[in-house]
Motif scaffolding. Structure first.
Motif, mmCIF file in Angstrom:
data_model
loop_
_atom_site.group_PDB
_atom_site.id
_atom_site.type_symbol
_atom_site.label_atom_id
_atom_site.label_comp_id
_atom_site.label_asym_id
_atom_site.label_seq_id
_atom_site.Cartn_x
_atom_site.Cartn_y
_atom_site.Cartn_z
ATOM 1 N N VAL A 1 4.354 -0.083 -0.231
ATOM 2 C CA VAL A 1 5.322 0.809 -0.502
ATOM 3 C C VAL A 1 5.047 2.081 -0.712
ATOM 4 O O VAL A 1 5.572 3.224 -0.063
ATOM 5 C CB VAL A 1 6.415 0.089 -1.604
ATOM 6 C CG1 VAL A 1 7.258 0.968 -1.883
ATOM 7 C CG2 VAL A 1 6.809 -1.101 -1.212
ATOM 8 N N ILE A 2 4.010 2.405 -1.442
ATOM 9 C CA ILE A 2 3.986 3.679 -1.775
ATOM 10 C C ILE A 2 2.913 4.268 -0.372
ATOM 11 O O ILE A 2 3.309 5.657 -0.059
ATOM 12 C CB ILE A 2 2.515 3.923 -2.806
ATOM 13 C CG1 ILE A 2 3.312 3.516 -4.366
ATOM 14 C CG2 ILE A 2 2.168 5.210 -3.059
ATOM 15 C CD1 ILE A 2 2.311 3.461 -5.148
ATOM 16 N N THR A 3 2.374 3.662 0.119
ATOM 17 C CA THR A 3 1.668 4.088 1.340
ATOM 18 C C THR A 3 2.615 4.487 2.345
ATOM 19 O O THR A 3 2.665 5.542 3.223
ATOM 20 C CB THR A 3 0.680 2.926 1.957
ATOM 21 O OG1 THR A 3 -0.307 2.742 0.994
ATOM 22 C CG2 THR A 3 -0.029 3.614 3.194
ATOM 23 N N ALA A 4 3.664 3.582 2.666
ATOM 24 C CA ALA A 4 4.869 3.578 3.564
ATOM 25 C C ALA A 4 5.554 4.957 3.137
ATOM 26 O O ALA A 4 6.088 5.654 4.058
ATOM 27 C CB ALA A 4 5.863 2.479 3.571
ATOM 28 N N LEU B 1 4.966 12.060 6.057
ATOM 29 C CA LEU B 1 4.078 12.440 7.203
ATOM 30 C C LEU B 1 4.696 12.380 8.585
ATOM 31 O O LEU B 1 4.694 13.439 9.407
ATOM 32 C CB LEU B 1 2.629 11.722 7.141
ATOM 33 C CG LEU B 1 1.967 11.770 5.960
ATOM 34 C CD1 LEU B 1 0.354 10.948 6.105
ATOM 35 C CD2 LEU B 1 1.509 13.146 5.972
ATOM 36 N N VAL B 2 5.635 11.172 8.826
ATOM 37 C CA VAL B 2 6.196 11.206 9.885
ATOM 38 C C VAL B 2 7.482 12.161 10.166
ATOM 39 O O VAL B 2 7.523 12.928 11.019
ATOM 40 C CB VAL B 2 6.968 9.823 10.070
ATOM 41 C CG1 VAL B 2 8.060 9.793 11.376
ATOM 42 C CG2 VAL B 2 6.010 8.591 10.320
ATOM 43 N N GLN C 1 3.168 2.317 9.148
ATOM 44 C CA GLN C 1 4.083 3.300 9.776
ATOM 45 C C GLN C 1 5.496 2.723 9.962
ATOM 46 O O GLN C 1 6.537 3.146 9.859
ATOM 47 C CB GLN C 1 3.649 3.886 11.087
ATOM 48 C CG GLN C 1 2.345 4.656 10.917
ATOM 49 C CD GLN C 1 1.900 5.421 12.332
ATOM 50 O OE1 GLN C 1 2.684 5.624 13.210
ATOM 51 N NE2 GLN C 1 0.638 5.381 12.507
ATOM 52 N N SER C 2 5.280 1.476 10.487
ATOM 53 C CA SER C 2 6.514 0.713 10.609
ATOM 54 C C SER C 2 7.154 0.174 9.279
ATOM 55 O O SER C 2 8.556 0.231 9.499
ATOM 56 C CB SER C 2 5.996 -0.642 11.317
ATOM 57 O OG SER C 2 5.774 -1.558 10.180
ATOM 58 N N GLN C 3 6.829 0.174 8.284
ATOM 59 C CA GLN C 3 7.318 0.036 6.950
ATOM 60 C C GLN C 3 8.346 1.366 6.649
ATOM 61 O O GLN C 3 9.445 1.198 5.831
ATOM 62 C CB GLN C 3 6.442 0.035 5.927
ATOM 63 C CG GLN C 3 5.639 -1.235 6.083
ATOM 64 C CD GLN C 3 4.653 -1.413 5.011
ATOM 65 O OE1 GLN C 3 4.677 -0.872 3.883
ATOM 66 N NE2 GLN C 3 3.497 -2.104 5.193
#
Length: 251
Positions: free
Chosen positions: A6-9, A15-16, A32-34
Motif C-alpha cells: 500500500v505504501i509502495t502503491a 510518481l504517476v 503501478q496497477s495498485q
C-alpha cells in the motif's frame, strides 16, 4: 506485506501523477496497477435466490394479502386476492402503497385479460404503475392494438414511447423491472435534477435512463411540482388486470 505494498502503491501514485515514472525508475507493473485499486467501502452482501426476492427487498405483494396497500380514496384496499394473484376490482379505485419511496428498483408481474373482444386502443387492458404517485409506466395490451405510441405498454406515459414493443399476448404474464431516480428539488421548488427511469419489459431494455419531464398527465404538458418520497400507485382503469410478485428495493 500488504501494508508495504500500500505504501509502495502510494509512492507510485505520486510518481504517476507527477510524471516521474520513466524507464529509469524500476517500479513493478503490479505495483503501478495498485494505484487504481479501491478496497473500501466493501459492498454489502445481498442474497438473490432464484425464484425469490432479494434479501434487502420489501415485498409489496407476495400473493398473501394487501397489507402493504391502501385505497387511494382512503381506507383499506378493495382489490381482490385469489390463488396468489392480485386483481383490479373495477370501480373501487386505485390503490397506493402505505409507504413512500424515493430512488428504487421495482419489480412487478402483470397480465391483461385474454378477452379482448369489443376493446381496442386505450380501452384494452389499461392500467399503470405510478412511481411517487405521479410518474407512470403504462400497462396495456399492445399486441395488434394500435394507439399513440407514448401511451402503449412500457411507455413513460405521454412522454417516451418504448424503444421496442416487447409485449406478450393477452393472458400471458409479463414483467416490469424499473430503476427510478427521484427528482431533486432546490429552493422555491426549482428542479435541481429531474427524475430518470430505466425500464426492462420482459427482460428487454425499453427505456434507457430516460429523463422524466414531469408528472405524466393525460391532458396537458408535464410539469414538476416539489414533493417528497410518495407512494407507488396501481391504477383501476376499468379493465381486468392482474398482478403478482411485486417487490421494491430502496436504492
Amino acid at each position: 506485506m500488504r501494508y508495504v505494498n500500500v505504501i509502495t502503491a502510494s509512492v507510485a501514485a505520486v510518481l504517476v501523477s507527477t510524471g516521474a515514472i520513466s524507464q529509469e525508475i524500476d517500479i513493478p507493473r503490479d505495483v503501478q496497477s495498485q494505484v487504481t485499486e479501491v478496497w473500501e467501502p466493501i459492498p454489502a452482501e445481498v442474497d438473490a435466490p432464484d425464484g425469490a426476492i432479494p434479501s434487502d427487498a420489501i415485498a409489496l405483494f407476495d400473493g398473501e394479502n394487501l397489507d402493504a396497500w391502501e385505497s387511494a380514496n382512503g381506507g383499506p384496499a378493495e382489490w381482490t386476492v385469489e390463488d396468489g394473484v392480485l386483481s383490479v376490482a373495477r370501480g373501487t379505485g386505485d390503490i397506493i402503497t402505505s409507504e413512500g419511496f424515493c430512488d428504487i428498483q421495482l419489480h412487478m408481474e402483470w397480465r391483461v385479460s385474454e378477452d379482448t373482444e369489443g376493446y381496442d386502443g386505450q380501452d384494452r387492458g389499461n392500467s399503470g404503475v405510478k412511481i411517487q404517485d405521479r410518474y407512470e409506466v403504462q400497462i396495456l395490451d399492445s399486441i395488434d392494438n394500435p394507439t399513440y405510441v407514448n401511451g402503449q405498454a412500457a411507455s413513460i406515459y405521454k412522454q417516451h414511447a418504448p424503444l421496442v414493443n416487447a409485449s406478450r399476448a393477452p393472458g400471458e404474464w409479463q414483467t416490469y423491472d424499473i430503476i427510478f431516480e427521484a427528482p431533486i428539488f432546490g429552493e422555491n421548488g426549482s428542479v435541481r435534477k429531474p427524475a430518470y427511469m430505466t425500464v426492462l419489459h420482459n427482460g428487454v431494455v425499453v427505456q434507457n435512463h430516460a429523463q422524466v419531464q414531469g408528472t405524466t398527465a393525460w391532458v396537458g404538458y408535464p410539469t414538476y411540482t416539489e414533493h417528497g418520497c410518495d407512494p407507488i400507485r396501481l391504477q383501476d382503469h376499468n379493465a381486468d388486470v392482474d398482478f403478482r410478485n411485486i417487490w421494491v428495493r430502496p436504492l
